[in-house]
Design a protein around this motif. Sequence first.
Motif, PDB file in Angstrom:
ATOM      1  N   CYS A 124       0.819  -1.209   0.000  1.00  0.00           N
ATOM      2  CA  CYS A 124       0.000   0.000   0.000  1.00  0.00           C
ATOM      3  C   CYS A 124       0.855   1.264   0.000  1.00  0.00           C
ATOM      4  N   ILE A 151     -17.568  -2.534  -2.911  1.00  0.00           N
ATOM      5  CA  ILE A 151     -16.690  -1.398  -2.625  1.00  0.00           C
ATOM      6  C   ILE A 151     -17.405  -0.089  -2.945  1.00  0.00           C
ATOM      7  N   ARG A 166     -19.109   4.155  -0.903  1.00  0.00           N
ATOM      8  CA  ARG A 166     -19.039   5.550  -1.347  1.00  0.00           C
ATOM      9  C   ARG A 166     -20.415   6.216  -1.402  1.00  0.00           C
ATOM     10  N   THR A 203     -14.085   2.624  -9.015  1.00  0.00           N
ATOM     11  CA  THR A 203     -13.669   1.248  -8.718  1.00  0.00           C
ATOM     12  C   THR A 203     -12.150   1.143  -8.744  1.00  0.00           C
ATOM     13  N   PRO A 204     -11.535   0.621  -7.678  1.00  0.00           N
ATOM     14  CA  PRO A 204     -10.065   0.495  -7.689  1.00  0.00           C
ATOM     15  C   PRO A 204      -9.614  -0.433  -8.801  1.00  0.00           C
ATOM     16  N   TYR A 206      -4.665   4.225  -0.833  1.00  0.00           N
ATOM     17  CA  TYR A 206      -6.059   3.880  -0.554  1.00  0.00           C
ATOM     18  C   TYR A 206      -6.638   3.005  -1.665  1.00  0.00           C
ATOM     19  N   ASP A 207      -6.368   3.373  -2.906  1.00  0.00           N
ATOM     20  CA  ASP A 207      -6.808   2.539  -4.026  1.00  0.00           C
ATOM     21  C   ASP A 207      -6.161   1.152  -3.965  1.00  0.00           C
ATOM     22  N   LEU A 238      -7.946  -0.909  -1.264  1.00  0.00           N
ATOM     23  CA  LEU A 238      -9.270  -1.348  -1.684  1.00  0.00           C
ATOM     24  C   LEU A 238      -9.184  -2.419  -2.761  1.00  0.00           C
ATOM     25  N   GLY A 282     -10.710  -6.156  -2.385  1.00  0.00           N
ATOM     26  CA  GLY A 282     -11.623  -6.735  -3.365  1.00  0.00           C
ATOM     27  C   GLY A 282     -11.083  -8.012  -3.989  1.00  0.00           C
ATOM     28  N   THR A 287     -17.481  -4.133   2.396  1.00  0.00           N
ATOM     29  CA  THR A 287     -18.129  -2.814   2.336  1.00  0.00           C
ATOM     30  C   THR A 287     -17.687  -1.925   3.483  1.00  0.00           C
ATOM     31  N   ALA A 308     -14.396  -0.524   2.836  1.00  0.00           N
ATOM     32  CA  ALA A 308     -14.511   0.561   1.864  1.00  0.00           C
ATOM     33  C   ALA A 308     -15.033   1.835   2.513  1.00  0.00           C
ATOM     34  N   THR A 322     -12.175   3.329   4.552  1.00  0.00           N
ATOM     35  CA  THR A 322     -11.068   3.775   3.708  1.00  0.00           C
ATOM     36  C   THR A 322     -11.433   5.057   2.968  1.00  0.00           C
TER      37      THR A 322
END
Length: 390
Positions: A25, A45, A49, A160-161, A221-222, A225, A229, A260, A263, A266
Amino acid sequence: MPASDAFAGAAERRSRITEQVRHWCERARLDGRHPDLSDAAALLIAAGRVDPATREILSARRRAGRAFPSIGGFGELRRLADEHSRTVDRAGALRPGPVQLAYRYRAGELGKRLGALRSTMTMSGAHYASGVRAIRRDRRDGVHLDLDQRDALFDALTRTPAPVSVQRQHLHDVRNALLEGAAVRVARISDRSRARDAGHRVAEALERAAISDDDRFVDRYDTLLFLAGTLYDRIEGSGAWHSEHFSIQRAQLDLADELTQIAVDTVALHGIVGELDGALSSTPEAREHVASRRAALEPVWDQLVERVAALARIGDLLAHAESQLRAVASMRWATGLDHRIDELIARSGNRELSAENTHQVGDQLGEVEELLGAFRATLGGDIAALTARG
Protein backbone atom coordinates in the motif's frame (compact mmCIF):
# COMPACT_ATOMS: atom_id res chain seq x y z
CA MET A 1 3.52 -28.70 18.96
CA PRO A 2 3.17 -26.85 22.29
CA ALA A 3 0.45 -24.22 22.45
CA SER A 4 3.01 -21.47 23.03
CA ASP A 5 4.93 -22.45 19.87
CA ALA A 6 1.72 -22.59 17.83
CA PHE A 7 0.71 -19.15 19.10
CA ALA A 8 4.15 -17.76 18.29
CA GLY A 9 3.93 -19.23 14.78
CA ALA A 10 0.49 -17.73 14.19
CA ALA A 11 1.64 -14.35 15.53
CA GLU A 12 4.68 -14.41 13.25
CA ARG A 13 2.51 -15.26 10.26
CA ARG A 14 0.11 -12.42 11.04
CA SER A 15 2.92 -9.93 11.46
CA ARG A 16 4.58 -11.00 8.22
CA ILE A 17 1.41 -10.72 6.13
CA THR A 18 0.45 -7.41 7.73
CA GLU A 19 3.82 -5.89 6.90
CA GLN A 20 3.56 -7.17 3.33
CA VAL A 21 0.15 -5.53 2.90
CA ARG A 22 1.49 -2.31 4.40
CA HIS A 23 4.48 -2.39 2.03
CA TRP A 24 2.26 -2.86 -1.02
CA CYS A 25 0.00 0.00 0.00
CA GLU A 26 2.72 2.48 0.90
CA ARG A 27 4.38 2.09 -2.50
CA ALA A 28 0.98 1.83 -4.28
CA ARG A 29 2.23 -1.12 -6.26
CA LEU A 30 1.54 -4.87 -6.43
CA ASP A 31 3.97 -7.41 -7.79
CA GLY A 32 2.95 -8.77 -11.18
CA ARG A 33 -0.27 -8.26 -13.11
CA HIS A 34 -3.72 -8.82 -11.68
CA PRO A 35 -7.20 -9.17 -13.19
CA ASP A 36 -9.80 -6.51 -12.53
CA LEU A 37 -12.20 -7.00 -9.65
CA SER A 38 -15.37 -8.98 -10.20
CA ASP A 39 -18.64 -7.07 -10.52
CA ALA A 40 -19.65 -8.36 -7.08
CA ALA A 41 -16.51 -7.00 -5.40
CA ALA A 42 -16.74 -3.69 -7.27
CA LEU A 43 -20.35 -3.20 -6.18
CA LEU A 44 -19.51 -3.94 -2.55
CA ILE A 45 -16.69 -1.40 -2.62
CA ALA A 46 -18.90 1.15 -4.41
CA ALA A 47 -21.42 0.72 -1.58
CA GLY A 48 -18.79 2.30 0.66
CA ARG A 49 -19.04 5.55 -1.35
CA VAL A 50 -22.82 6.07 -1.17
CA ASP A 51 -25.00 7.32 1.67
CA PRO A 52 -26.11 4.91 4.43
CA ALA A 53 -29.70 4.65 3.13
CA THR A 54 -28.53 3.62 -0.35
CA ARG A 55 -25.98 1.28 1.20
CA GLU A 56 -28.72 -0.49 3.17
CA ILE A 57 -30.79 -0.96 0.01
CA LEU A 58 -27.77 -2.39 -1.80
CA SER A 59 -27.27 -4.82 1.06
CA ALA A 60 -30.94 -5.84 0.92
CA ARG A 61 -30.72 -6.37 -2.83
CA ARG A 62 -27.66 -8.55 -2.36
CA ARG A 63 -29.42 -10.69 0.26
CA ALA A 64 -32.46 -10.99 -2.01
CA GLY A 65 -30.32 -12.03 -4.97
CA ARG A 66 -31.19 -8.95 -7.05
CA ALA A 67 -28.67 -8.51 -9.85
CA PHE A 68 -27.30 -5.34 -11.43
CA PRO A 69 -26.66 -4.65 -15.11
CA SER A 70 -23.29 -5.77 -16.43
CA ILE A 71 -21.22 -3.41 -18.56
CA GLY A 72 -18.22 -5.63 -19.14
CA GLY A 73 -16.22 -4.84 -16.01
CA PHE A 74 -16.10 -1.86 -13.69
CA GLY A 75 -12.31 -1.70 -13.80
CA GLU A 76 -12.61 -0.59 -17.42
CA LEU A 77 -15.24 1.93 -16.35
CA ARG A 78 -12.73 3.41 -13.91
CA ARG A 79 -10.09 3.74 -16.60
CA LEU A 80 -12.59 5.28 -19.00
CA ALA A 81 -13.72 7.82 -16.39
CA ASP A 82 -10.12 8.68 -15.52
CA GLU A 83 -9.20 9.20 -19.15
CA HIS A 84 -12.25 11.41 -19.66
CA SER A 85 -11.32 13.52 -16.63
CA ARG A 86 -7.71 13.91 -17.76
CA THR A 87 -8.77 14.80 -21.29
CA VAL A 88 -11.24 17.44 -20.07
CA ASP A 89 -8.59 18.95 -17.80
CA ARG A 90 -6.07 18.99 -20.61
CA ALA A 91 -8.51 20.67 -22.98
CA GLY A 92 -9.28 23.32 -20.37
CA ALA A 93 -5.61 24.07 -19.84
CA LEU A 94 -4.85 24.63 -23.54
CA ARG A 95 -5.21 27.83 -25.51
CA PRO A 96 -7.82 27.87 -28.28
CA GLY A 97 -6.52 26.19 -31.39
CA PRO A 98 -6.32 22.87 -33.23
CA VAL A 99 -4.76 20.99 -30.29
CA GLN A 100 -7.47 22.10 -27.88
CA LEU A 101 -10.09 21.24 -30.49
CA ALA A 102 -8.68 17.72 -30.80
CA TYR A 103 -8.81 17.25 -27.04
CA ARG A 104 -12.35 18.57 -26.85
CA TYR A 105 -13.42 16.16 -29.56
CA ARG A 106 -11.78 13.27 -27.69
CA ALA A 107 -13.42 14.35 -24.44
CA GLY A 108 -16.79 14.45 -26.18
CA GLU A 109 -16.37 10.92 -27.51
CA LEU A 110 -15.39 9.62 -24.07
CA GLY A 111 -18.31 11.47 -22.51
CA LYS A 112 -20.72 9.77 -24.92
CA ARG A 113 -19.37 6.37 -23.96
CA LEU A 114 -19.76 7.18 -20.27
CA GLY A 115 -23.29 8.40 -20.88
CA ALA A 116 -24.23 5.18 -22.65
CA LEU A 117 -22.83 3.10 -19.79
CA ARG A 118 -24.68 5.23 -17.25
CA SER A 119 -27.94 4.60 -19.09
CA THR A 120 -27.24 0.87 -19.13
CA MET A 121 -26.61 0.88 -15.37
CA THR A 122 -29.45 3.14 -14.29
CA MET A 123 -32.30 2.55 -16.75
CA SER A 124 -32.39 -1.24 -17.11
CA GLY A 125 -35.98 -2.43 -17.00
CA ALA A 126 -34.76 -5.97 -16.42
CA HIS A 127 -33.11 -5.00 -13.11
CA TYR A 128 -35.21 -2.17 -11.69
CA ALA A 129 -38.95 -1.95 -11.12
CA SER A 130 -40.75 0.45 -13.45
CA GLY A 131 -44.48 0.08 -12.85
CA VAL A 132 -46.18 1.75 -9.88
CA ARG A 133 -47.18 -1.54 -8.24
CA ALA A 134 -43.74 -3.07 -8.80
CA ILE A 135 -42.02 -0.01 -7.33
CA ARG A 136 -44.28 -0.09 -4.27
CA ARG A 137 -43.58 -3.77 -3.77
CA ASP A 138 -39.82 -3.26 -4.05
CA ARG A 139 -39.94 -0.32 -1.66
CA ARG A 140 -41.87 -2.42 0.82
CA ASP A 141 -39.19 -5.09 0.52
CA GLY A 142 -36.42 -2.48 0.87
CA VAL A 143 -34.81 -3.25 -2.51
CA HIS A 144 -35.89 -0.30 -4.66
CA LEU A 145 -33.30 2.21 -5.79
CA ASP A 146 -34.55 5.61 -6.92
CA LEU A 147 -32.98 7.10 -10.03
CA ASP A 148 -30.76 9.48 -8.05
CA GLN A 149 -29.52 6.54 -5.98
CA ARG A 150 -28.67 4.60 -9.15
CA ASP A 151 -26.80 7.65 -10.44
CA ALA A 152 -24.87 7.86 -7.17
CA LEU A 153 -24.01 4.16 -7.46
CA PHE A 154 -22.78 4.64 -11.02
CA ASP A 155 -20.61 7.58 -9.91
CA ALA A 156 -19.20 5.38 -7.14
CA LEU A 157 -18.47 2.61 -9.64
CA THR A 158 -16.41 5.03 -11.74
CA ARG A 159 -14.04 5.05 -8.74
CA THR A 160 -13.67 1.25 -8.72
CA PRO A 161 -10.07 0.49 -7.69
CA ALA A 162 -8.18 -0.74 -10.72
CA PRO A 163 -4.50 -1.09 -11.59
CA VAL A 164 -2.97 1.47 -13.88
CA SER A 165 0.17 -0.29 -15.03
CA VAL A 166 3.24 1.38 -16.45
CA GLN A 167 2.32 -0.06 -19.84
CA ARG A 168 -1.14 1.49 -19.82
CA GLN A 169 0.17 4.85 -18.62
CA HIS A 170 2.90 4.80 -21.27
CA LEU A 171 0.39 4.11 -24.00
CA HIS A 172 -1.82 6.90 -22.68
CA ASP A 173 1.10 9.32 -22.93
CA VAL A 174 1.87 8.09 -26.44
CA ARG A 175 -1.77 8.52 -27.45
CA ASN A 176 -1.78 12.09 -26.15
CA ALA A 177 1.43 12.89 -28.01
CA LEU A 178 0.01 11.46 -31.20
CA LEU A 179 -3.21 13.37 -30.67
CA GLU A 180 -1.39 16.67 -30.32
CA GLY A 181 0.91 15.91 -33.23
CA ALA A 182 -1.98 14.92 -35.45
CA ALA A 183 -3.88 18.09 -34.55
CA VAL A 184 -0.91 20.25 -35.50
CA ARG A 185 -0.44 18.40 -38.76
CA VAL A 186 -4.13 18.69 -39.59
CA ALA A 187 -3.77 22.44 -39.20
CA ARG A 188 -0.81 22.49 -41.57
CA ILE A 189 -1.62 19.97 -44.24
CA SER A 190 -4.75 18.65 -45.84
CA ASP A 191 -3.72 15.00 -46.11
CA ARG A 192 -5.36 13.87 -42.84
CA SER A 193 -5.46 10.16 -43.60
CA ARG A 194 -1.69 9.92 -43.99
CA ALA A 195 -1.03 11.47 -40.55
CA ARG A 196 -3.67 9.30 -38.91
CA ASP A 197 -2.38 6.09 -40.48
CA ALA A 198 1.19 6.91 -39.45
CA GLY A 199 0.03 7.58 -35.90
CA HIS A 200 -1.76 4.25 -35.73
CA ARG A 201 1.32 2.40 -36.95
CA VAL A 202 3.52 4.09 -34.35
CA ALA A 203 1.05 3.34 -31.55
CA GLU A 204 0.80 -0.31 -32.53
CA ALA A 205 4.60 -0.65 -32.68
CA LEU A 206 4.99 0.93 -29.25
CA GLU A 207 2.27 -1.28 -27.80
CA ARG A 208 4.06 -4.39 -29.06
CA ALA A 209 7.37 -3.13 -27.66
CA ALA A 210 5.98 -2.12 -24.26
CA ILE A 211 7.26 -4.30 -21.44
CA SER A 212 4.76 -5.67 -18.95
CA ASP A 213 5.36 -4.33 -15.47
CA ASP A 214 3.87 -4.53 -11.99
CA ASP A 215 0.42 -3.12 -11.42
CA ARG A 216 0.46 0.36 -9.94
CA PHE A 217 -2.24 2.48 -8.36
CA VAL A 218 -2.94 6.15 -7.83
CA ASP A 219 -2.41 6.00 -4.05
CA ARG A 220 -2.30 3.74 -1.02
CA TYR A 221 -6.06 3.88 -0.55
CA ASP A 222 -6.81 2.54 -4.03
CA THR A 223 -4.19 -0.15 -3.46
CA LEU A 224 -5.79 -1.21 -0.18
CA LEU A 225 -9.27 -1.35 -1.68
CA PHE A 226 -8.08 -3.32 -4.70
CA LEU A 227 -6.33 -5.78 -2.40
CA ALA A 228 -9.47 -6.16 -0.27
CA GLY A 229 -11.62 -6.73 -3.36
CA THR A 230 -9.16 -9.22 -4.83
CA LEU A 231 -9.10 -11.16 -1.56
CA TYR A 232 -12.90 -11.16 -1.46
CA ASP A 233 -12.94 -12.69 -4.95
CA ARG A 234 -10.32 -15.22 -3.93
CA ILE A 235 -12.16 -16.34 -0.80
CA GLU A 236 -15.60 -16.37 -2.44
CA GLY A 237 -14.17 -18.44 -5.28
CA SER A 238 -12.67 -21.00 -2.91
CA GLY A 239 -14.31 -24.39 -2.93
CA ALA A 240 -12.93 -25.02 0.55
CA TRP A 241 -14.64 -21.90 1.92
CA HIS A 242 -18.01 -23.14 0.67
CA SER A 243 -17.46 -26.72 1.84
CA GLU A 244 -19.04 -28.26 4.90
CA HIS A 245 -15.65 -28.16 6.62
CA PHE A 246 -15.88 -24.38 7.07
CA SER A 247 -19.62 -23.88 7.57
CA ILE A 248 -19.06 -22.50 11.07
CA GLN A 249 -16.48 -20.00 9.85
CA ARG A 250 -18.81 -18.84 7.06
CA ALA A 251 -21.46 -18.17 9.67
CA GLN A 252 -18.99 -16.16 11.75
CA LEU A 253 -17.89 -13.82 8.97
CA ASP A 254 -20.13 -11.86 6.59
CA LEU A 255 -17.48 -11.45 3.94
CA ALA A 256 -19.52 -9.06 1.79
CA ASP A 257 -20.33 -6.78 4.72
CA GLU A 258 -16.69 -6.79 5.80
CA LEU A 259 -15.56 -5.61 2.36
CA THR A 260 -18.13 -2.81 2.34
CA GLN A 261 -17.16 -1.67 5.84
CA ILE A 262 -13.50 -1.60 4.83
CA ALA A 263 -14.51 0.56 1.86
CA VAL A 264 -16.59 2.89 4.05
CA ASP A 265 -13.71 3.53 6.45
CA THR A 266 -11.07 3.77 3.71
CA VAL A 267 -13.09 6.31 1.70
CA ALA A 268 -13.80 8.36 4.85
CA LEU A 269 -10.14 8.34 5.88
CA HIS A 270 -9.00 9.33 2.40
CA GLY A 271 -11.44 12.23 2.34
CA ILE A 272 -10.46 13.54 5.77
CA VAL A 273 -6.74 13.29 5.03
CA GLY A 274 -7.34 15.20 1.80
CA GLU A 275 -9.16 17.95 3.69
CA LEU A 276 -6.33 18.18 6.21
CA ASP A 277 -3.77 18.46 3.42
CA GLY A 278 -5.84 21.20 1.84
CA ALA A 279 -6.05 23.06 5.13
CA LEU A 280 -2.32 22.73 5.58
CA SER A 281 -1.60 24.37 2.23
CA SER A 282 -4.17 27.14 2.63
CA THR A 283 -3.56 27.99 6.29
CA PRO A 284 0.11 27.44 7.17
CA GLU A 285 -0.47 28.89 10.64
CA ALA A 286 -2.55 25.80 11.47
CA ARG A 287 0.33 23.46 10.64
CA GLU A 288 0.80 22.16 14.17
CA HIS A 289 -2.90 21.44 14.70
CA VAL A 290 -3.26 19.76 11.30
CA ALA A 291 -0.17 17.64 11.92
CA SER A 292 -1.57 16.48 15.27
CA ARG A 293 -4.90 15.53 13.70
CA ARG A 294 -3.16 13.63 10.91
CA ALA A 295 -1.13 11.74 13.49
CA ALA A 296 -4.36 10.87 15.29
CA LEU A 297 -5.60 9.20 12.10
CA GLU A 298 -2.62 6.87 11.72
CA PRO A 299 -4.16 4.18 13.99
CA VAL A 300 -7.20 4.15 11.67
CA TRP A 301 -4.95 3.37 8.72
CA ASP A 302 -3.15 0.71 10.75
CA GLN A 303 -6.47 -0.94 11.57
CA LEU A 304 -7.52 -0.95 7.94
CA VAL A 305 -4.23 -2.56 6.93
CA GLU A 306 -4.74 -5.18 9.64
CA ARG A 307 -8.27 -5.94 8.45
CA VAL A 308 -7.12 -6.49 4.86
CA ALA A 309 -4.18 -8.54 6.12
CA ALA A 310 -6.66 -10.72 8.01
CA LEU A 311 -8.47 -11.39 4.74
CA ALA A 312 -5.10 -12.25 3.18
CA ARG A 313 -4.41 -14.75 5.98
CA ILE A 314 -7.79 -16.36 5.44
CA GLY A 315 -7.12 -16.59 1.71
CA ASP A 316 -3.75 -18.27 2.32
CA LEU A 317 -5.24 -20.74 4.78
CA LEU A 318 -7.99 -21.64 2.34
CA ALA A 319 -5.44 -22.25 -0.40
CA HIS A 320 -3.68 -24.76 1.86
CA ALA A 321 -7.01 -26.28 2.89
CA GLU A 322 -8.01 -26.76 -0.75
CA SER A 323 -4.79 -28.67 -1.30
CA GLN A 324 -5.63 -30.92 1.63
CA LEU A 325 -9.19 -31.41 0.42
CA ARG A 326 -7.90 -32.48 -2.97
CA ALA A 327 -5.70 -34.98 -1.14
CA VAL A 328 -8.76 -36.23 0.76
CA ALA A 329 -10.68 -36.73 -2.49
CA SER A 330 -7.73 -38.55 -4.04
CA MET A 331 -7.34 -40.82 -1.03
CA ARG A 332 -11.04 -41.60 -0.93
CA TRP A 333 -10.87 -42.55 -4.58
CA ALA A 334 -7.87 -44.78 -3.84
CA THR A 335 -9.72 -46.38 -0.92
CA GLY A 336 -12.75 -47.11 -3.11
CA LEU A 337 -10.51 -48.56 -5.78
CA ASP A 338 -8.82 -50.83 -3.23
CA HIS A 339 -12.20 -52.15 -2.10
CA ARG A 340 -13.18 -52.89 -5.68
CA ILE A 341 -9.90 -54.74 -6.24
CA ASP A 342 -10.39 -56.75 -3.05
CA GLU A 343 -13.92 -57.69 -4.08
CA LEU A 344 -12.64 -58.82 -7.46
CA ILE A 345 -9.97 -60.96 -5.81
CA ALA A 346 -12.55 -62.44 -3.44
CA ARG A 347 -14.84 -63.35 -6.31
CA SER A 348 -11.96 -65.05 -8.12
CA GLY A 349 -11.53 -67.40 -5.15
CA ASN A 350 -8.46 -65.83 -3.53
CA ARG A 351 -9.39 -65.34 0.13
CA GLU A 352 -6.05 -63.90 1.19
CA LEU A 353 -7.26 -60.33 1.25
CA SER A 354 -4.55 -57.82 1.86
CA ALA A 355 -6.07 -54.76 3.51
CA GLU A 356 -2.77 -53.19 4.55
CA ASN A 357 -2.79 -50.67 1.75
CA THR A 358 -6.39 -49.73 2.51
CA HIS A 359 -5.52 -49.23 6.17
CA GLN A 360 -2.61 -47.00 5.19
CA VAL A 361 -4.87 -44.85 3.06
CA GLY A 362 -7.34 -44.64 5.93
CA ASP A 363 -4.56 -43.54 8.27
CA GLN A 364 -3.57 -40.85 5.79
CA LEU A 365 -7.16 -39.68 5.60
CA GLY A 366 -7.15 -39.33 9.35
CA GLU A 367 -4.01 -37.23 9.21
CA VAL A 368 -5.56 -34.97 6.59
CA GLU A 369 -8.68 -34.55 8.70
CA GLU A 370 -6.45 -33.51 11.60
CA LEU A 371 -4.81 -30.92 9.34
CA LEU A 372 -8.21 -29.61 8.30
CA GLY A 373 -9.09 -29.33 11.97
CA ALA A 374 -5.97 -27.25 12.52
CA PHE A 375 -6.92 -25.06 9.55
CA ARG A 376 -10.39 -24.57 11.02
CA ALA A 377 -8.95 -23.57 14.39
CA THR A 378 -6.48 -21.10 12.86
CA LEU A 379 -9.10 -19.68 10.53
CA GLY A 380 -11.45 -19.22 13.47
CA GLY A 381 -8.78 -17.19 15.25
CA ASP A 382 -8.25 -14.98 12.19
CA ILE A 383 -11.98 -14.37 11.82
CA ALA A 384 -12.30 -13.59 15.52
CA ALA A 385 -9.51 -11.00 15.19
CA LEU A 386 -11.13 -9.57 12.07
CA THR A 387 -14.60 -9.21 13.57
CA ALA A 388 -13.53 -8.05 17.06
CA ARG A 389 -13.85 -4.35 16.28
CA GLY A 390 -14.98 -2.00 18.98
